[in-house]
Structures are given as C-alpha cells and as structure tokens.
Design a protein around this motif. Structure first.
Motif, PDB file in Angstrom:
ATOM      1  N   SER A 290       2.360   6.358  -6.989  1.00 24.79           N
ATOM      2  CA  SER A 290       1.212   7.132  -7.476  1.00 24.79           C
ATOM      3  C   SER A 290       1.311   8.603  -7.091  1.00 24.79           C
ATOM      4  CB  SER A 290      -0.092   6.557  -6.912  1.00 24.79           C
ATOM      5  OG  SER A 290      -0.248   5.224  -7.287  1.00 24.79           O
TER       6      SER A 290
ATOM      7  N   GLY B 264       5.234  15.151   0.698  1.00 19.85           N
ATOM      8  CA  GLY B 264       3.794  15.223   0.935  1.00 19.85           C
ATOM      9  C   GLY B 264       3.303  16.607   1.307  1.00 19.85           C
TER      10      GLY B 264
ATOM     11  N   ALA C  52       1.336   9.172   5.878  1.00 19.90           N
ATOM     12  CA  ALA C  52       0.361   8.733   6.895  1.00 19.90           C
ATOM     13  C   ALA C  52       0.490   7.233   7.163  1.00 19.90           C
ATOM     14  CB  ALA C  52      -1.060   9.082   6.453  1.00 19.90           C
ATOM     15  N   ILE C  53       0.636   6.449   6.117  1.00 14.87           N
ATOM     16  CA  ILE C  53       0.789   4.999   6.285  1.00 14.87           C
ATOM     17  C   ILE C  53       2.093   4.689   7.016  1.00 14.87           C
ATOM     18  CG2 ILE C  53       1.094   2.797   5.069  1.00 14.87           C
ATOM     19  CD1 ILE C  53      -0.746   3.975   2.867  1.00 14.87           C
TER      20      ILE C  53
ATOM     21  N   GLU D  53       1.243  12.309   0.727  1.00 17.90           N
ATOM     22  CA  GLU D  53       0.578  12.518   2.018  1.00 17.90           C
ATOM     23  C   GLU D  53       0.071  11.176   2.557  1.00 17.90           C
ATOM     24  OE1 GLU D  53      -0.523  13.878  -0.877  1.00 17.90           O
ATOM     25  OE2 GLU D  53      -0.527  16.059  -0.657  1.00 17.90           O
ATOM     26  N   ILE D  54      -0.481  10.364   1.657  1.00 19.35           N
ATOM     27  CA  ILE D  54      -0.968   9.033   2.051  1.00 19.35           C
ATOM     28  C   ILE D  54       0.211   8.160   2.461  1.00 19.35           C
ATOM     29  CG2 ILE D  54      -2.093   6.931   1.209  1.00 19.35           C
ATOM     30  CD1 ILE D  54      -3.857   8.786  -0.555  1.00 19.35           C
ATOM     31  N   ALA D  55       1.286   8.200   1.679  1.00 17.45           N
ATOM     32  CA  ALA D  55       2.473   7.397   2.008  1.00 17.45           C
ATOM     33  C   ALA D  55       3.013   7.775   3.386  1.00 17.45           C
ATOM     34  CB  ALA D  55       3.552   7.597   0.936  1.00 17.45           C
TER      35      ALA D  55
ATOM     36  N   ALA E 132       1.289   4.105  -2.896  1.00 14.30           N
ATOM     37  CA  ALA E 132       1.126   5.528  -2.625  1.00 14.30           C
ATOM     38  C   ALA E 132       2.317   6.324  -3.165  1.00 14.30           C
ATOM     39  CB  ALA E 132       0.942   5.771  -1.127  1.00 14.30           C
TER      40      ALA E 132
ATOM     41  N   VAL F 152       0.833  -1.198   0.000  1.00  9.58           N
ATOM     42  CA  VAL F 152       0.000   0.000   0.000  1.00  9.58           C
ATOM     43  C   VAL F 152       0.873   1.255   0.000  1.00  9.58           C
ATOM     44  CG1 VAL F 152      -1.807   1.268   1.222  1.00  9.58           C
ATOM     45  CG2 VAL F 152      -1.862  -1.233   1.187  1.00  9.58           C
ATOM     46  N   ILE F 153       1.915   1.264   0.814  1.00 10.01           N
ATOM     47  CA  ILE F 153       2.786   2.437   0.854  1.00 10.01           C
ATOM     48  C   ILE F 153       3.581   2.567  -0.445  1.00 10.01           C
ATOM     49  CG2 ILE F 153       4.830   1.463   1.986  1.00 10.01           C
ATOM     50  CD1 ILE F 153       4.890   4.031   3.700  1.00 10.01           C
TER      51      ILE F 153
ATOM     52  N   GLN G 249       1.213   9.914  -4.235  1.00  6.84           N
ATOM     53  CA  GLN G 249       0.301  10.223  -3.123  1.00  6.84           C
ATOM     54  C   GLN G 249       1.127  10.271  -1.840  1.00  6.84           C
ATOM     55  OE1 GLN G 249      -3.038  10.820  -3.634  1.00  6.84           O
ATOM     56  NE2 GLN G 249      -2.523  10.620  -5.800  1.00  6.84           N
TER      57      GLN G 249
END
Length: 180
Positions: A24, A139, A32-33, A28-30, A21, A17-18, A26
């Motif tokens: 892609s 991010g 956060a994860i 901010e998502i990376a 992220a 998932v990271i 992403q």
C-alpha cells in the motif's frame, strides 16, 4: 503458552500487516512495524532466557516468525521494485532449500539437528539491516547509497556461504543412511 510464545505469535500476526503496508506504499508504517517486530524478538528472547521460559514450541516458533517476517518483506519489496528480484530469489531459495532438506531428512527417519551456524546468524543480521535500511529510505525519503549496496553484498555472500555449509552438512548427515 508462555509470555515469550505469545509475543512470538504476535510477531507472526504482524507479517500480513507489514506486507499490506508495503504493497500500500505505507513505508513509514512498514518501517514502524518492522521496528516493533525487532523489539518483540529481543523481548521474547530475553524473557525466555532470563526467566527460564524457554520451550520446544518457542524454539520452533521463534525462527519461524523471523523467517516469515524476513521472507515476506523481501518478497513484498521485490514485487514493489525496491529490492532486486535476483536477491529475493536468492534469499527465498536458501530458506526453501533448508526447509526441504530438513523435511527430506525427517522422511528418511534421519532428522537433522537444527543448530544455526554463525554465518546464518550473520546472514540474518545482514538481512535485517538491509530490510530496515530499504524500508527507512522509502519511508523517510533518503538515499541509502552506498550502504544499501554494501548490505546487499553482505546478504548475498552470507546467503551463499550459509546455504553451501548447510548443504555440505546435510549431505554428510544423509550419507550415513543404510541402503537396505
């Protein structure tokens, strides 16, 4: 299957998932994860120690989860161009050398005890701090200088020192094999 082991497995599941992220863009998502993974690492360690839930499986899974997460982040950030490729190669090569040494010692019937050195713990802290800084700066769009260079220096030095010490210990350990 204990609660700490379930939490650790959850951290392993976060690895793709990271990576998604990061690739892609992403960030901010990376980030956060990455924070969630760090908190989960602290929680599973606390639970295992505090409530005597330590297990052999956990002793294997926890460092595996940590390495899978850090190596994946370094590789993804290296491909993305946010981390110098030479640093990615250094970090990944260290882990490959250590795993190879463990496998070789096991194949020779002389398994080496797995005990992390203090410099390896410092290396992990430096890698986590560097990865967190890079992810946060991407991010949240800020310039991490000069802290990125300082942390990159720590990662480099601790990686080189730890792999050298592990190699010396491995050669010492393996030199006691009888040549029959």
């Amino acid at each position: 299957m204990s609660i700490p082991n379930i939490i650790t497995l959850g951290r392993i599941i976060l690895v793709p998932v990271i990576v998604w992220a990061i690739v892609s863009s992403q960030m901010e998502i990376a980030f956060a994860i990455f924070v969630i993974a760090g908190v989960s690492d602290a929680v599973d360690g606390f639970l295992a120690k505090r409530f005597n839930m330590s297990s052999e499986l956990g002793a294997l899974l926890d460092p595996l989860a940590d390495k899978a997460l850090l190596v994946s982040i370094f590789v993804a950030l290296g491909i993305w161009g946010a981390v110098p490729r030479w640093l990615v190669i250094l970090v990944v090569s260290r882990d490959i050398m250590i795993v190879t040494a463990v496998i070789v010692s096991w194949l020779f019937g002389k398994p080496i005890p797995m005990k992390p050195l203090m410099v390896s713990k410092l290396n992990t802290v430096a890698q986590v701090a560097f990865a967190a800084l890079v992810l946060a700066s991407l991010g949240f769009n800020f310039n991490p200088a000069p802290y990125d260079v300082i942390l990159m220096g720590f990662v480099t030095v601790f990686t080189l020192v730890s792999v050298s010490l592990y190699l010396v210990e491995w050669v010492r350990h393996m030199s006691t094999i009888d040549a029959r």
